[in-house]
Write an enzyme that holds these catalytic residues in place. Structure first.
Site, PDB file in Angstrom:
ATOM      1  N   SER A  50       0.734  -1.408   0.080  1.00 28.21           N
ATOM      2  CA  SER A  50       0.114   0.127   0.143  1.00 28.21           C
ATOM      3  C   SER A  50       1.191   0.909  -0.101  1.00 28.21           C
ATOM      4  O   SER A  50       2.066   1.215   0.178  1.00 28.21           O
ATOM      5  CB  SER A  50      -1.023  -0.311   0.957  1.00 28.21           C
ATOM      6  OG  SER A  50      -2.083  -1.099   1.420  1.00 28.21           O
ATOM      7  N   SER A 107      -2.357  -4.178  -3.294  1.00 25.30           N
ATOM      8  CA  SER A 107      -1.707  -3.200  -2.389  1.00 25.30           C
ATOM      9  C   SER A 107      -2.293  -1.907  -2.640  1.00 25.30           C
ATOM     10  O   SER A 107      -3.259  -1.674  -4.286  1.00 25.30           O
ATOM     11  CB  SER A 107      -0.594  -2.296  -3.160  1.00 25.30           C
ATOM     12  OG  SER A 107       0.215  -1.216  -2.582  1.00 25.30           O
ATOM     13  N   GLU A 162      -3.836   1.403  -3.177  1.00 29.67           N
ATOM     14  CA  GLU A 162      -3.087   3.186  -2.646  1.00 29.67           C
ATOM     15  C   GLU A 162      -4.269   4.410  -2.973  1.00 29.67           C
ATOM     16  O   GLU A 162      -5.506   4.170  -3.491  1.00 29.67           O
ATOM     17  CB  GLU A 162      -2.962   3.197  -4.579  1.00 29.67           C
ATOM     18  CG  GLU A 162      -1.368   3.017  -4.894  1.00 29.67           C
ATOM     19  CD  GLU A 162      -0.397   1.542  -4.169  1.00 29.67           C
ATOM     20  OE1 GLU A 162       0.065   1.034  -3.744  1.00 29.67           O
ATOM     21  OE2 GLU A 162      -1.968   0.804  -5.059  1.00 29.67           O
TER      22      GLU A 162
END
Length: 339
Positions: free
Chosen positions: A229, A267, A269
C-alpha cells in the site's frame, strides 16, 4: 531543505521541500522500535487550533481500494476534513480512530462545543513483516505523542507510521516534497507526504537509473509481489473546491508510476488532500458564503506540481530510510545499494 540526489520535474521547490511548506501545516510522529514492534503513528495537522471548528476543504482519490481507511465516506460526501489526518498500521486503525475521537472531544469541550459526531480520518499500510502487527501496540498515548511532537520540521524515513514499512522490497517509510506554482503573481504551495509500503524491486525506476531495480532484483534474487500500500497526503493553499481538489489528487499517482508502481492487486493506493485557503466555519451563520476559486483553465500547473511532489516524496522516503531488522525479517535501505 529536504534534498535528494535525483532531479525530479521542473517546478521550483518550497523552502523545506516538504508538505509543511504549506503555511500552518505541521507533521508529528510517534515511533515504537524494540525489534518486535517496529511501527508507529504519523499525524498531519491542518493550520487551525480546532479542525472541527475550522474544517478544511478536502477530497480523496482511491486508486486501488485494498485498504482499511476510516473516514472516507463522509469526507467524500461533504468535502471537508474536520480532524488531523492519522497514518498507522492496518490492525491499529480502530484504536487510533478511537483515540482521535477522545482528542477531538477534549478540544471541543475546551472551546465550548458539544460534540456528538466527528469524522476522524485514519489511513493505514500493513507493516506485518517487520512489526508484530497482531499485538496492536498503538493507542491513545502514541497518538497524543505524535500530535504533541508536530512541527514544521520533522523526520523522514523509518519513523512514525513508516517505521515498519517496505517499498519496492527495500526499506520504505515517510517522505515529503513540495512544489511552488505562481498564479496572478502570487506563489502557492502544493505539498505531499508519502507513507510508502508498495512496489516490486524489479519495477523500481530511479531518475536517470531506470534499470536500477531490475538489475538489483537480479543480483539479490528478490522480487516479492506488490502487496503493501501507499498513502499520499496532499496539502495546498491554492483556493480549490472539493471537485477541483479531487482532480489534482488524481495526478499524484503519476509520481508513483514514474518510479515503477503498477498498483498490485494486494496494494492499496490512496490519495487524500486538503486546501487551507477557505476554512468551512462550524459557526458560520450566513446562508451564502462567498469564495474565490482557481480558474479551471489554469489547472495544469497544480496537476504537474502534484505529480512531481508525489514522485519526490516517495524517493525521499526511500533515501531517508535506514535498514531495519524487525519481527520477521530485515529490510535494507536504498542508500546501501546506491553507487
Amino acid at each position: 531543505m529536504n534534498q535528494t540526489r535525483f532531479s525530479v520535474g521542473t517546478l521550483p521547490k518550497g523552502n523545506r521541500n516538504s508538505i509543511t511548506d504549506v503555511p500552518g501545516v505541521r507533521v508529528g510522529h510517534c515511533t515504537l522500535s524494540d525489534g518486535r514492534h517496529e511501527t508507529g503513528v504519523t499525524v498531519v495537522l491542518p493550520p487551525c487550533e480546532n479542525p472541527f471548528l475550522e474544517k478544511m476543504t478536502a477530497a480523496c482519490h482511491v486508486v486501488n481500494g485494498f485498504g482499511k481507511t476510516l473516514g472516507l465516506m463522509q469526507l467524500t460526501e461533504l468535502g471537508t476534513l474536520e480532524t488531523p489526518i492519522a497514518l498507522t498500521n492496518t490492525l491499529n486503525v480502530g484504536r487510533i480512530h478511537d483515540a482521535m475521537v477522545s482528542y477531538m472531544l477534549e478540544l471541543c469541550r475546551r472551546d465550548g462545543v458539544t460534540l456528538t459526531s466527528v469524522n476522524p480520518l485514519v489511513c493505514e499500510c500493513n507493516d506485518g513483516l517487520l512489526n508484530d502487527i497482531a499485538d496492536r501496540a498503538l493507542g491513545e498515548r502514541e497518538l497524543r505523542a505524535a500530535i504533541e511532537s508536530a512541527s514544521e520540521d520533522f523526520a523522514e524515513g523509518a519513523v512514525g507510521a513508516g517505521r515498519g514499512m517496505c517499498c519496492h522490497s527495500l526499506k520504505g517509510g515517510i517522505g515529503s516534497a513540495s512544489r511552488i506554482v505562481t498564479m496572478d503573481g502570487r506563489d502557492y504551495t502544493v505539498g505531499v507526504l508519502a507513507l510508502t509500503n508498495h512496489g516490486r524491486l524489479s519495477d523500481l525506476r530511479l531518475p536517470g537509473m531506470e534499470s536500477f531495480g531490475k538489475e538489483l532484483a537480479g543480483q539479490l534474487a528478490n522480487d516479492a509481489p506488490d502487496k503493501g500500500s501507499c498513502i499520499l497526503v496532499l496539502a495546498t493553499d491554492l483556493p480549490l473546491d472539493a471537485r477541483q481538489l479531487t482532480r489534482v489528487l488524481r495526478r499524484c499517482p503519476v509520481g508513483l508510476c514514474r518510479l515503477g508502481s503498477y498498483y498490485g492487486h494486494g496494494s492499496g493506493e490512496l490519495v487524500v488532500g486538503f486546501s487551507t485557503a477557505y476554512p468551512v466555519l462550524q459557526r458560520e451563520q450566513r446562508d451564502i458564503v462567498p469564495r474565490a476559486f482557481l480558474n479551471e483553465k489554469r489547472m495544469d500547473l497544480p496537476f504537474r506540481a502534484a505529480a512531481e511532489a508525489s514522485e519526490e516524496a516517495v524517493l525521499c522516503s526511500l533515501l531517508a530510510a535506514e535498514t531495519v531488522e524487525g519481527f520477521r525479517g530485515t529490510k535494507i535501505g536504498l542508500r546501501e545499494y546506491l553507487p
